[in-house]
Enzyme design. Sequence first.
Site, PDB file in Angstrom:
ATOM      1  N   CYS A   1      -5.168  11.839  12.588  1.00  8.19           N
ATOM      2  CA  CYS A   1      -5.661  10.480  12.201  1.00  8.19           C
ATOM      3  C   CYS A   1      -6.140   9.932  13.836  1.00  8.19           C
ATOM      4  CB  CYS A   1      -4.684   9.708  11.944  1.00  8.19           C
ATOM      5  SG  CYS A   1      -3.199   9.393  12.913  1.00  8.19           S
TER       6      CYS A   1
ATOM      7  N   ARG B   1      -0.931  14.989  12.569  1.00  9.13           N
ATOM      8  CA  ARG B   1       0.090  14.446  11.701  1.00  9.13           C
ATOM      9  C   ARG B   1       0.659  15.659  10.817  1.00  9.13           C
ATOM     10  NH1 ARG B   1      -1.566   8.437   9.594  1.00  9.13           N
ATOM     11  NH2 ARG B   1       0.637   8.689   8.536  1.00  9.13           N
TER      12      ARG B   1
ATOM     13  N   LYS C   1       0.737  -1.262  -0.061  1.00  7.45           N
ATOM     14  CA  LYS C   1       0.027   0.042   0.040  1.00  7.45           C
ATOM     15  C   LYS C   1       1.052   1.089   0.045  1.00  7.45           C
ATOM     16  CE  LYS C   1      -1.649   1.662   3.933  1.00  7.45           C
ATOM     17  NZ  LYS C   1      -1.551   3.087   4.206  1.00  7.45           N
TER      18      LYS C   1
ATOM     19  N   ASP D   1       4.408   0.584  12.015  1.00 12.03           N
ATOM     20  CA  ASP D   1       3.291   0.011  11.430  1.00 12.03           C
ATOM     21  C   ASP D   1       2.964  -1.545  11.942  1.00 12.03           C
ATOM     22  OD1 ASP D   1       3.463   1.610   8.187  1.00 12.03           O
ATOM     23  OD2 ASP D   1       2.684   2.198  10.254  1.00 12.03           O
TER      24      ASP D   1
ATOM     25  N   ARG E   1      -8.670  -0.458   4.105  1.00 12.01           N
ATOM     26  CA  ARG E   1      -7.831   0.342   3.678  1.00 12.01           C
ATOM     27  C   ARG E   1      -6.454   0.065   3.346  1.00 12.01           C
ATOM     28  NH1 ARG E   1      -6.906   5.752   6.873  1.00 12.01           N
ATOM     29  NH2 ARG E   1      -5.593   5.662   4.855  1.00 12.01           N
TER      30      ARG E   1
HETATM   31  C1  EPZ Z   1       4.157   6.910   6.255  1.00 10.32           C
HETATM   32  O1  EPZ Z   1       3.285   7.928   6.571  1.00 10.32           O
HETATM   33  C2  EPZ Z   1       3.388   5.634   6.069  1.00 10.32           C
HETATM   34  N1  EPZ Z   1       2.177   5.877   5.147  1.00 10.32           N
HETATM   35  C3  EPZ Z   1       2.954   5.204   7.322  1.00 10.32           C
HETATM   36  O2  EPZ Z   1       1.950   3.945   7.419  1.00 10.32           O
HETATM   37  C4  EPZ Z   1       3.790   4.843   8.233  1.00 10.32           C
HETATM   38  O3  EPZ Z   1       3.340   4.656   9.729  1.00 10.32           O
HETATM   39  C5  EPZ Z   1       4.815   6.221   8.307  1.00 10.32           C
HETATM   40  O4  EPZ Z   1       5.077   6.398   7.083  1.00 10.32           O
HETATM   41  C6  EPZ Z   1       6.278   5.927   9.289  1.00 10.32           C
HETATM   42  O5  EPZ Z   1       6.924   4.882   8.633  1.00 10.32           O
HETATM   43  C7  EPZ Z   1       2.291   5.904   3.833  1.00 10.32           C
HETATM   44  O6  EPZ Z   1       3.219   5.353   3.569  1.00 10.32           O
HETATM   45  C8  EPZ Z   1       1.098   6.050   3.053  1.00 10.32           C
HETATM   46  P1  EPZ Z   1       6.189   9.997   8.186  1.00 10.32           P
HETATM   47  P2  EPZ Z   1       3.975   9.235   6.719  1.00 10.32           P
HETATM   48  O7  EPZ Z   1       6.205  11.455   7.514  1.00 10.32           O
HETATM   49  O8  EPZ Z   1       4.769   9.722   5.493  1.00 10.32           O
HETATM   50  C9  EPZ Z   1       6.287  13.505  11.736  1.00 10.32           C
HETATM   51  C10 EPZ Z   1       0.085   2.497   7.535  1.00 10.32           C
HETATM   52  O9  EPZ Z   1      -0.488   2.173   8.612  1.00 10.32           O
HETATM   53  N2  EPZ Z   1       6.244  14.438  10.753  1.00 10.32           N
HETATM   54  O10 EPZ Z   1       7.416   9.432   7.816  1.00 10.32           O
HETATM   55  O11 EPZ Z   1       2.694  10.208   6.815  1.00 10.32           O
HETATM   56  C11 EPZ Z   1       4.938  12.520  11.938  1.00 10.32           C
HETATM   57  O12 EPZ Z   1       4.094  13.192  12.632  1.00 10.32           O
HETATM   58  C12 EPZ Z   1       0.392   4.050   7.698  1.00 10.32           C
HETATM   59  O13 EPZ Z   1       0.316   2.279   6.405  1.00 10.32           O
HETATM   60  C13 EPZ Z   1       6.377  15.925  11.019  1.00 10.32           C
HETATM   61  O14 EPZ Z   1       6.488  16.030  12.299  1.00 10.32           O
HETATM   62  O15 EPZ Z   1       4.726   9.353   7.996  1.00 10.32           O
HETATM   63  C14 EPZ Z   1       5.714  11.335  12.523  1.00 10.32           C
HETATM   64  O16 EPZ Z   1       5.880  11.617  13.820  1.00 10.32           O
HETATM   65  C15 EPZ Z   1       0.187   4.675   8.939  1.00 10.32           C
HETATM   66  N3  EPZ Z   1       6.066  16.842   9.987  1.00 10.32           N
HETATM   67  C16 EPZ Z   1       7.020  11.348  11.838  1.00 10.32           C
HETATM   68  O17 EPZ Z   1       7.342  12.636  11.385  1.00 10.32           O
HETATM   69  C17 EPZ Z   1       5.891  16.320   8.744  1.00 10.32           C
HETATM   70  O18 EPZ Z   1       5.832  17.176   7.747  1.00 10.32           O
HETATM   71  C18 EPZ Z   1       6.958  10.356  10.715  1.00 10.32           C
HETATM   72  O19 EPZ Z   1       6.021  10.518   9.824  1.00 10.32           O
HETATM   73  C19 EPZ Z   1       5.944  15.057   8.461  1.00 10.32           C
HETATM   74  C20 EPZ Z   1       6.076  14.128   9.576  1.00 10.32           C
END
Ligand code: EPZ
Length: 419
Positions: free
Chosen positions: A117, A122, A22, A307, A399
């Site tokens: 979420c 996020r 996904k 995850d 999803r």
């Molecule tokens: C991706 O989300 C995945 N989703 C998530 O999977 C996964 O949990 C996550 O990466 C971490 O591995 C997809 O790939 C579609 P991040 P993403 O930006 O990109 C903080 C699932 O169940 N952050 O790597 O949204 C954030 O709050 C989903 O399949 C900021 O602070 O995650 C978090 O603490 C859930 N500011 C950390 O960074 C930003 O601008 C990592 O988030 C962006 C992120």
Amino acid sequence: MDYFEIKESKKLYGSVKVSGAKNAVLPLMAASILNKKKIKILNVPTLSDSITMSKLIEEMGGNVQFDSDDSIIVDSSKLNNPYAPYDLVKTMRASFYVLGPLLARFKKAKVSLPGGCAWGPRPVDFHLKGLESLGVKISIENGYVVANARQLVGNKIHFPKISVGATGNVVMVAILAEGTTTITNAAAEPEIQQLCKMLNEMGAKISGIGSNTLLIKGVKSLKPIKEVSVIPDRIEAGTFLIAAAAVGGEVEIKNIIPEHLESVTNCLLKANIDINVRDSSITIKSDGKNILSTNIETNEYPGFPTDLQAQWMMLMCLADGTSTIKENIYYDRFTHIMELNRLGCNIKLEDSVAIIEGNKNLIGADVMSTDIRASAALIIAALCAKGVTNISRVYHIDRGYDKIEKKLTNIGANIIRKK
Ligand code: EPZ
């Protein structure tokens, strides 16, 4: 709304073929905006998220055909409306991935801010700051990111925290910026690696793929490619590995890249689970007992994936003693604790660390899904619980998991989807 009725299942036997990832197909679909011609994406999982992304591409003037059971054809040649509306973006945070490619292609975009979420806010500040470093002017208007760029210019970008989505968005702009961009603290997740490899096939010049430092030499234009095949879903694979370890039996998880699961297989070995790793499959043998309590911390790739945190928590409820889980990616990703405790688990939270008491005998109950991965943990718990468990709001699981109840039934699980 659909719910799952699950009864205590004896051992699981047989094999499961893992679907496409996904978290890979979504950025690849977004990157198709840059392909400007038809592209066939193979090994696409049948998920509501893939359908949401296809609706978003069509909303912008593109066309997506679901070609056969697991492939789609994305045609962005007529895509001309760089606008991602709130009613679509609010249902799937990954919609935000279209911001980068829209800017790279049209030099402008209006994309709704994604919602939060189940486990809290996020933010997208890393995405926006990174894009501004590349010359993009950004304002927030009525819940939308309104972005414009006269000229995209390469720069040095450092992410304060590794972010999968922000890395994807910034890379998709930097490849067409003038000059060189260096991204430090970039994500190295396999899904981002595949995105970068696809962009390089289209003529981008990205090096350092798979490391936390990406060097991107901007190019004037890209050339369309005909097809790309989505990598296997390491999170689905890990979910089934943990399910087999918890319920017991002997299950072969096929169509995987074992290297993507190393942190998980290492923890399973530490927990005294018998696994046999081959080129593209892992066979797991377990009696569902003698599981050793094993503390974990979630981290960015190649660390233990956040995850799979909820699923691992469930396994530790059956282990031989107390264990802990430290969640380093989303400090409050623990909404599943309440639901697992309804099934007889005994999990406490102290300063963002979950403390899990082992040797629990689980008893079936009515529980509610709160997010994709929490739902998976509840399903595994329900398979191990005495009696019947009803899990509501299974739209969460749809999803992120392609036909999960069919795959589980095929290996002997007692799970029925009911209306
Ligand atoms: C991706 O989300 C995945 N989703 C998530 O999977 C996964 O949990 C996550 O990466 C971490 O591995 C997809 O790939 C579609 P991040 P993403 O930006 O990109 C903080 C699932 O169940 N952050 O790597 O949204 C954030 O709050 C989903 O399949 C900021 O602070 O995650 C978090 O603490 C859930 N500011 C950390 O960074 C930003 O601008 C990592 O988030 C962006 C992120």
